[in-house]
Enzyme design. Structure first.
Site, PDB file in Angstrom:
ATOM      1  N   LYS A 129     -20.295  18.211   5.893  1.00 21.21           N
ATOM      2  CA  LYS A 129     -20.565  18.801   7.215  1.00 21.21           C
ATOM      3  C   LYS A 129     -22.054  19.053   7.335  1.00 21.21           C
ATOM      4  O   LYS A 129     -22.589  19.939   6.696  1.00 21.21           O
ATOM      5  CB  LYS A 129     -19.773  20.099   7.390  1.00 21.21           C
ATOM      6  N   TRP A 177     -19.712  15.618  11.119  1.00 17.64           N
ATOM      7  CA  TRP A 177     -19.116  15.176   9.866  1.00 17.64           C
ATOM      8  C   TRP A 177     -19.719  13.847   9.409  1.00 17.64           C
ATOM      9  O   TRP A 177     -19.899  12.935  10.222  1.00 17.64           O
ATOM     10  CB  TRP A 177     -17.608  14.970  10.053  1.00 17.64           C
ATOM     11  N   THR A 181       0.768  16.398  -9.602  1.00 15.36           N
ATOM     12  CA  THR A 181      -0.423  15.857  -8.937  1.00 15.36           C
ATOM     13  C   THR A 181      -1.589  15.919  -9.920  1.00 15.36           C
ATOM     14  O   THR A 181      -1.596  16.740 -10.830  1.00 15.36           O
ATOM     15  CB  THR A 181      -0.783  16.699  -7.700  1.00 15.36           C
ATOM     16  N   GLU A 189       2.774  12.757  -3.692  1.00 19.59           N
ATOM     17  CA  GLU A 189       3.745  13.443  -2.836  1.00 19.59           C
ATOM     18  C   GLU A 189       4.454  12.482  -1.880  1.00 19.59           C
ATOM     19  O   GLU A 189       5.416  12.864  -1.213  1.00 19.59           O
ATOM     20  CB  GLU A 189       3.046  14.525  -2.002  1.00 19.59           C
TER      21      GLU A 189
HETATM   22  P1  AMP Z   1      -2.745  10.787  -6.067  1.00 23.61           P
HETATM   23  O1  AMP Z   1      -1.655  11.702  -5.677  1.00 23.61           O
HETATM   24  O2  AMP Z   1      -3.420  11.164  -7.333  1.00 23.61           O
HETATM   25  O3  AMP Z   1      -2.343   9.377  -6.063  1.00 23.61           O
HETATM   26  O4  AMP Z   1      -3.876  10.904  -4.953  1.00 23.61           O
HETATM   27  C1  AMP Z   1      -3.606  10.660  -3.605  1.00 23.61           C
HETATM   28  C2  AMP Z   1      -4.879  10.607  -2.831  1.00 23.61           C
HETATM   29  O5  AMP Z   1      -5.636   9.448  -3.182  1.00 23.61           O
HETATM   30  C3  AMP Z   1      -4.682  10.455  -1.347  1.00 23.61           C
HETATM   31  O6  AMP Z   1      -4.374  11.678  -0.729  1.00 23.61           O
HETATM   32  C4  AMP Z   1      -6.006   9.880  -0.909  1.00 23.61           C
HETATM   33  O7  AMP Z   1      -6.989  10.881  -0.790  1.00 23.61           O
HETATM   34  C5  AMP Z   1      -6.362   8.988  -2.056  1.00 23.61           C
HETATM   35  N1  AMP Z   1      -5.985   7.602  -1.752  1.00 23.61           N
HETATM   36  C6  AMP Z   1      -4.891   6.931  -2.143  1.00 23.61           C
HETATM   37  N2  AMP Z   1      -4.905   5.673  -1.679  1.00 23.61           N
HETATM   38  C7  AMP Z   1      -6.038   5.537  -0.957  1.00 23.61           C
HETATM   39  C8  AMP Z   1      -6.623   4.477  -0.209  1.00 23.61           C
HETATM   40  N3  AMP Z   1      -6.067   3.281  -0.129  1.00 23.61           N
HETATM   41  N4  AMP Z   1      -7.795   4.724   0.432  1.00 23.61           N
HETATM   42  C9  AMP Z   1      -8.393   5.924   0.369  1.00 23.61           C
HETATM   43  N5  AMP Z   1      -7.900   6.954  -0.336  1.00 23.61           N
HETATM   44  C10 AMP Z   1      -6.728   6.776  -0.988  1.00 23.61           C
END
Ligand code: AMP
Length: 546
Positions: free
Chosen positions: A436, A441, A184, A329
């Site tokens: 917050k 929120w 990640t 994930e």
């Molecule tokens: P990563 O594992 O680096 O791809 O990050 C995943 C995170 O990116 C997710 O848990 C979201 O918080 C954010 N994310 C991915 N796609 C979107 C989307 N279309 N809109 C808003 N947030 C997103």
């Protein structure tokens, strides 16, 4: 009674088989310093066999981790097939990680062999002597003499392949075996390893291809501008292999909007894919130059929410965005925003801006993090997204963060969302980004989108800063479009927001900066903003209430 269907092991060897038998004539084109490198699947397959032979000769056994530190290019694609198909685990290293994170992930995964693009050799210098598991470095050269690298004896990729046979006896694999791992992006703490299995990759690939999902077909020319180290480039390389798409790779020119646009035009790309920041720059360039990409029918976009202003400006230049949500994930595909049948034309854009509908194969629920109560899909209640399905992680490598899985087997995503009765997901925020204020929120994502719809603003990120009375208050960091630099004021932005958000959402301050810091995968890095943020001037009246 049991069914009488074959126990066919789902593995990436099947994708390789299709590449060879059905899609041999399809091209893989990689941007280079001068022009492009052009090959076909048919030319690549014998090289993939040779590569597997070389890995075996280097002592790689089933389950061993093989790391790649590479851009999106054809050699990286060869590794995408050879490593998992011979039973080893492809560990794609994020080349934008800080050296200490890179060191951590290599040691955590205990990578045995590391393949590195010649241009990325300098990234390994700070790690010399600190990654003892790596027995061998293999350099993917670019034809120029190697710089001084300090890594001792390194092997050359092409020489290694040359010494091997064009045939490789692929072993029988079990579908539960690990195929690839990806850490990640580590916005908090150390990165954590997500381990994909052959089965999860196979089923995810089938999911990606569905018409209501990303819908790639054999006729498509796909240009993934999402790194091959970011959730396997969203699964696009394998989806392209399965469907038989022509593939374009940007190599190290990924961040250069002009190179991207030119390659897409020259090679007649039909599908582009990347995070919103890529398209902010691309849209600005196309608007300025008047150049257009009429063959592109879809721009897949995810990784963070698409600002309304971006989708509108992309629509205006003929680039139709397809919004998708997911995470490392979740392999990563979780949901796709295609308006459902019967959507009135004037509501289409609203629906395309949601995170969409959860894809077949994945189940979703929203849960109140305080009470663990499962919330209704009424478009109002919001809580943490939890998901489960055959391509969703059930844990991290080495057992980190076991609490991410609920007792009843759902993965806690850390994203906060509401879901409408029709099933559209609307992400409100990350749990750690939500502001917050006075017990209520505020969605930083909604505020950012509202600010970015100001015609003079290019980018905006909003964070919550401590406030003695309200607990937290929003502060916006905004970047003016180059032509308006120095010509847009806090008052103007606040005035613009008056009819777009609730009054108590109005940021206490709007701070102008040259660029929003980005994470290693191109998302707004609010952690960096928070770390350097000066406190709110509580003595002054908040910007919104003057
Ligand atoms: P990563 O594992 O680096 O791809 O990050 C995943 C995170 O990116 C997710 O848990 C979201 O918080 C954010 N994310 C991915 N796609 C979107 C989307 N279309 N809109 C808003 N947030 C997103």
């Amino acid at each position: 009674m049991e069914g009488l269907m074959q126990d066919y092991e789902l593995s990436l060897q099947h994708v390789l088989w299709r590449l060879e038998r059905l899609h041999a004539h399809k091209e893989v084109v990689t941007k280079q310093e001068q022009g492009v490198h052009r090959t076909t699947n048919g030319e690549m397959v014998p090289r993939i066999n040779r590569l597997a032979g070389a890995l075996k000769r280097l002592g790689i056994k089933p389950g061993d981790r093989v790391a790649t530190l590479a851009w999106n290019n054809y050699r990286h694609l060869e590794l995408y097939y050879a490593v998992p198909c011979m039973g080893a685990v492809l560990h794609t290293l994020n080349l934008r990680l800080f050296p200490q994170h890179l060191e951590f992930v290599i040691n955590d995964a205990e990578d045995k062999v590391l393949f590195v693009d010649q241009t990325l050799l300098p990234l390994l210098k700070p790690l010399i002597g600190k990654i003892p598991s790596v027995e061998q470095f293999v350099v993917m050269g670019n034809g120029t003499p190697l710089p001084d690298h300090g890594l001792g004896d390194v092997l050359d990729y092409e020489t290694l392949l040359h010494a091997e046979s064009e045939a490789y006896p692929w072993p029988k694999l079990s579908e539960r075996m690990a195929a690839a791992m990806c850490y990640t992006s580590g916005t908090t703490g150390n990165p954590k390893g997500v381990v994909y299995s052959h089965r999860s990759q196979f089923i995810h690939t089938m999911g990606v291809l569905q018409a209501d999902n990303l819908g790639l077909t054999e006729k498509d020319v796909v240009f993934p501008i999402v790194p091959m180290f970011h959730a396997n480039s969203w699964g696009l390389p394998y989806a392209c292999g399965m469907a038989g798409c022509k593939v374009l790779f940007p190599d190290r020119f990924m961040g250069d909007a002009k190179s991207v646009v030119d390659l897409a035009e020259q090679e007649a790309a039909t599908i582009l894919a990347g995070v919103p920041t890529i398209w902010i720059n691309t849209a600005a360039l196309l608007k300025q130059t008047g150049q257009r990409l009429p063959k592109v029918h879809t721009v897949i976009c995810g990784g963070s929410a698409i600002p309304r202003s971006l989708m509108e400006s992309m629509d205006a230049i003929g680039l139709r965005m397809l919004h998708a949500w997911g995470m490392t994930e979740t392999s990563p595909l979780g949901s796709v925003a295609r308006p459902r049948s019967g959507t009135p034309a004037d509501d289409e854009l609203n629906k395309r801006l949601t995170q969409g509908i959860v894809v077949p194969g994945v189940e979703i629920r929203i849960v109140d993090p305080a009470s663990d109560e499962v919330l209704p899909w009424d478009g109002v209640a919001f809580g943490e997204i939890q998901v489960r399905g055959p391509w969703i992680a059930r844990g991290y490598y080495n057992g980190y963060d076991p609490g991410k899985l609920t007792e009843d087997g759902w993965f806690r995503t850390g994203d906060v969302a509401k879901i409408t009765p029709e099933g559209y997901i609307q992400i409100v925020d990350r749990t750690k980004d939500v502001i917050k204020s006075g017990g209520e929120w505020i969605s930083s994502v909604d505020l950012e989108n509202a600010i970015m719809s100001h015609p003079k603003i290019l980018e905006a990120a909003v964070i919550g800063l401590a406030h003695s009375k309200w607990d937290e208050r929003p502060v916006a960091y905004a970047v003016a479009r180059p032509e308006f630099k120095g010509q847009v004021t806090q008052e103007e932005v606040i005035q613009f927001l008056q009819d777009k958000v609730a009054k108590w959402w109005l940021p206490d301050e709007v701070r102008f900066i040259d660029e929003v810091p980005k994470t290693s995968v191109g998302k707004f890095d609010k952690k960096v903003l928070r770390a350097s943020a000066v406190p709110i001037k509580e003595s002054a009246a908040p910007a919104g209430r003057k």
